[in-house]
Design an enzyme around this catalytic site. Structure first.
Site, PDB file in Angstrom:
ATOM      1  CG  HIS A 285      -0.297  -0.235   2.513  1.00 40.38           C
ATOM      2  ND1 HIS A 285       0.160   0.806   3.280  1.00 40.38           N
ATOM      3  CD2 HIS A 285       0.035  -1.368   3.187  1.00 40.38           C
ATOM      4  CE1 HIS A 285       0.720   0.328   4.386  1.00 40.38           C
ATOM      5  NE2 HIS A 285       0.661  -0.989   4.349  1.00 40.38           N
ATOM      6  CB  ALA A 286       0.294   4.816   0.622  1.00 42.25           C
TER       7      ALA A 286
END
Length: 90
Positions: A15-16
């Protein structure tokens, strides 16, 4: 060229935050750094590119590096995956 395989070990996948860690690490090297999933190859110096892999827990990823410091770059990126990005492991 160096090619290493690894598996995503952190439960949340890429994810980020892990994407940013990968890109920040890749940028430190002169070599070109790529991640490949199911034949889809992206530039590992691009956070958005990494996110588009949509790689979840247990996914196999190939790390590909080309350049003057390719071995060090490949090992640094693999170490991030192996650590689970310091997140909860599956």
């Amino acid at each position: 060229m160096v090619e290493l395989e690894t598996t995503i070990k952190n439960r949340a996948g890429i994810h980020a935050r892990p994407s940013a860690l990968i890109a920040q690490t890749a940028i430190k090297f002169a070599s070109r750094v790529y991640l490949e999933k199911s034949g889809n190859r992206i530039n590992a110096k691009s956070i958005m590119g990494i996110i588009t892999l949509a790689a979840s827990f247990g996914t196999k990823i190939k790390i590909i590096t080309e350049g003057p410091d390719e071995q060090q770059a490949a090992e640094a990126i693999k170490a991030l995956f192996e650590s689970g990005f310091n997140e909860e492991l599956g």
